[in-house]
Design a protein around this motif. Structure first.
Motif, short mmCIF file in Angstrom:
data_model
loop_
_atom_site.label_atom_id
_atom_site.label_comp_id
_atom_site.label_asym_id
_atom_site.label_seq_id
_atom_site.Cartn_x
_atom_site.Cartn_y
_atom_site.Cartn_z
N ALA A 123 -1.90 2.28 12.41
CA ALA A 123 -1.01 2.98 12.25
C ALA A 123 0.36 1.69 11.35
CB ALA A 123 -0.50 3.57 13.00
N GLU A 124 0.09 0.53 11.98
CA GLU A 124 1.50 -0.72 11.72
C GLU A 124 1.13 -1.48 10.92
OE1 GLU A 124 1.53 -3.88 15.25
OE2 GLU A 124 3.71 -4.14 14.06
N ILE A 125 -0.38 -1.58 10.47
CA ILE A 125 -1.01 -2.17 9.50
C ILE A 125 -0.67 -1.26 7.92
CG2 ILE A 125 -2.79 -3.17 7.83
CD1 ILE A 125 -3.91 -4.39 10.90
N THR A 126 -1.22 -0.15 7.86
CA THR A 126 -0.88 0.85 6.98
C THR A 126 0.54 1.24 6.68
OG1 THR A 126 -2.41 1.82 8.02
CG2 THR A 126 -0.89 3.46 6.84
N LYS A 127 1.48 1.10 7.42
CA LYS A 127 2.98 1.66 7.35
C LYS A 127 3.46 0.50 6.07
CE LYS A 127 7.65 2.32 8.85
NZ LYS A 127 8.23 2.78 10.66
N LEU A 128 3.36 -0.84 7.06
CA LEU A 128 3.68 -2.65 6.77
C LEU A 128 3.35 -2.74 5.04
CD1 LEU A 128 3.26 -4.37 9.64
CD2 LEU A 128 5.56 -3.87 8.78
N SER A 129 2.12 -2.28 4.89
CA SER A 129 1.32 -2.15 3.37
C SER A 129 1.58 -1.51 2.41
CB SER A 129 -0.65 -2.33 3.43
OG SER A 129 -0.66 -3.53 4.40
N GLU A 130 1.84 -0.12 3.02
CA GLU A 130 2.27 0.51 1.77
C GLU A 130 3.41 0.40 1.59
OE1 GLU A 130 0.46 5.16 3.53
OE2 GLU A 130 2.50 4.19 4.24
N LYS A 131 4.60 -0.36 2.38
CA LYS A 131 6.09 -0.59 2.22
C LYS A 131 5.89 -2.15 1.08
CE LYS A 131 10.32 -1.85 4.05
NZ LYS A 131 11.24 -1.64 5.14
N ALA A 132 4.95 -2.86 1.43
CA ALA A 132 4.94 -4.29 0.96
C ALA A 132 4.36 -3.41 -0.76
CB ALA A 132 4.28 -5.15 1.64
N GLY A 133 3.49 -3.17 -0.86
CA GLY A 133 2.49 -2.99 -2.14
C GLY A 133 1.79 -3.21 -2.18
N ARG A 134 1.53 -4.43 -0.80
CA ARG A 134 0.28 -5.32 -0.66
C ARG A 134 -0.13 -5.23 1.02
NH1 ARG A 134 3.29 -10.76 -2.03
NH2 ARG A 134 1.22 -12.11 -1.54
N PRO A 135 -1.75 -5.96 0.97
CA PRO A 135 -1.83 -6.33 2.38
C PRO A 135 -0.93 -6.94 3.02
CG PRO A 135 -4.04 -6.38 1.31
CD PRO A 135 -2.89 -6.34 0.18
N VAL A 136 -0.46 -5.92 4.33
CA VAL A 136 0.35 -6.53 5.62
C VAL A 136 0.03 -6.68 6.95
CG1 VAL A 136 2.52 -7.21 6.16
CG2 VAL A 136 1.95 -6.63 3.81
N GLY A 137 0.06 -7.57 7.97
CA GLY A 137 -0.70 -7.45 8.93
C GLY A 137 0.73 -7.85 9.78
N PRO A 138 0.57 -7.42 11.34
CA PRO A 138 1.29 -6.80 12.24
C PRO A 138 2.49 -7.65 12.12
CG PRO A 138 -0.92 -6.53 13.33
CD PRO A 138 -0.96 -7.33 12.12
N GLY A 139 2.13 -8.66 12.38
CA GLY A 139 3.52 -9.94 12.27
C GLY A 139 4.39 -10.54 10.74
N GLY A 140 3.69 -9.62 9.92
CA GLY A 140 4.44 -9.59 8.38
C GLY A 140 3.18 -10.88 7.65
N GLU A 141 2.19 -11.23 7.95
CA GLU A 141 1.45 -11.79 7.48
C GLU A 141 0.70 -11.39 5.72
OE1 GLU A 141 0.22 -12.43 11.65
OE2 GLU A 141 1.03 -11.30 10.49
N LEU A 142 0.92 -11.86 4.65
CA LEU A 142 0.69 -11.52 3.67
C LEU A 142 -1.10 -11.70 3.24
CD1 LEU A 142 3.44 -12.60 1.89
CD2 LEU A 142 2.98 -10.27 2.28
N ASP A 143 -1.33 -10.65 2.51
CA ASP A 143 -3.15 -10.25 2.02
C ASP A 143 -3.30 -10.62 2.81
OD1 ASP A 143 -1.20 -11.95 -0.86
OD2 ASP A 143 -1.73 -9.88 -0.67
N ILE A 144 -3.50 -9.60 4.07
CA ILE A 144 -4.88 -9.65 5.21
C ILE A 144 -5.90 -9.51 4.81
CG2 ILE A 144 -2.80 -10.06 6.89
CD1 ILE A 144 -3.96 -7.16 7.31
N PRO A 145 -7.01 -9.91 5.49
CA PRO A 145 -8.46 -9.62 5.09
C PRO A 145 -8.44 -8.31 5.27
CG PRO A 145 -8.97 -11.29 6.12
CD PRO A 145 -7.36 -11.27 6.36
N GLY A 146 -9.74 -7.62 4.40
CA GLY A 146 -10.24 -5.79 4.96
C GLY A 146 -9.55 -5.11 5.08
#
Length: 192
Positions: A123-146
């Protein structure tokens, strides 16, 4: 076809489908009440006698429903015990205690380990990635795999204004919109 033509056609078709669906349900029930099994009735044009279609009432097929599973199982065990499938499982509440015991006995091969993402993390990854428009990890890491962020097309919905039946009938009568949704721009007020 312009956006206004598309909107006009979609609204008219939505209304026709709503009206037709209600009429079909009512008529189907009426026909079921009136017809006997295996009856076949033709529908012909009152204008020129052309056959338009037929309606029939088929013999209904039986539908089997298990209404008391326990009673059926008891009966089968008494009468056909080889027809009852028995599957033994470990109560999930006991797994945490059982796995270390199996491993201590050298039976670790009987233990499968599966990995899942916790629902909170997902849920956290989904929320962060939706907001950024790209994959984001729980710590703010961009373009995480998978993880992928797709941008699907929007959904088109149709809503009718209240009391539009007569107006839509007038549109159809005028020929501006055919029953198949075709807009005829060659008529006055019909396309842009």
């Amino acid at each position: 076809m312009s956006q206004k033509d598309i909107a006009l056609a979609m609204v008219v078709l939505k209304h026709l489908m709503d009206v037709a669906s209600k009429s079909q349900t009512s008529l189907r029930q009426h026909a079921s009440d009136e017809l006997d099994v295996s009856d076949r009735v033709s529908a012909k044009s009152p204008v020129d006698g052309t056959l338009l279609g037929t309606i029939t009432k088929s013999k209904p097929k039986p539908k089997v429903v298990v209404s008391n599973r326990f009673a059926l199982i008891v009966w089968l065990e008494d009468n056909y015990p080889d027809r009852v499938v028995v599957t033994k499982t470990v109560n999930p509440a006991n797994l945490a205690e059982l796995v270390p015991q199996l491993e201590a006995l050298g039976l670790g091969d009987y233990v499968d380990t599966e990995y899942e993402v916790s629902s909170y993390t997902l849920a956290e990854i989904t929320k962060l990635s939706e907001k950024a428009g790209r994959p984001v990890g729980p710590g703010g890491e961009l373009d995480i795999p998978g993880v992928r962020v797709d941008f699907p097309d929007g959904t088109v919905s149709v809503r009718l204004e209240p009391d539009v039946h007569h107006a839509i009938v007038d549109v159809i009568k005028s020929g501006h919109v055919a029953l198949d949704g075709t807009v005829r721009p060659e008529l006055p007020g019909g396309g842009e």
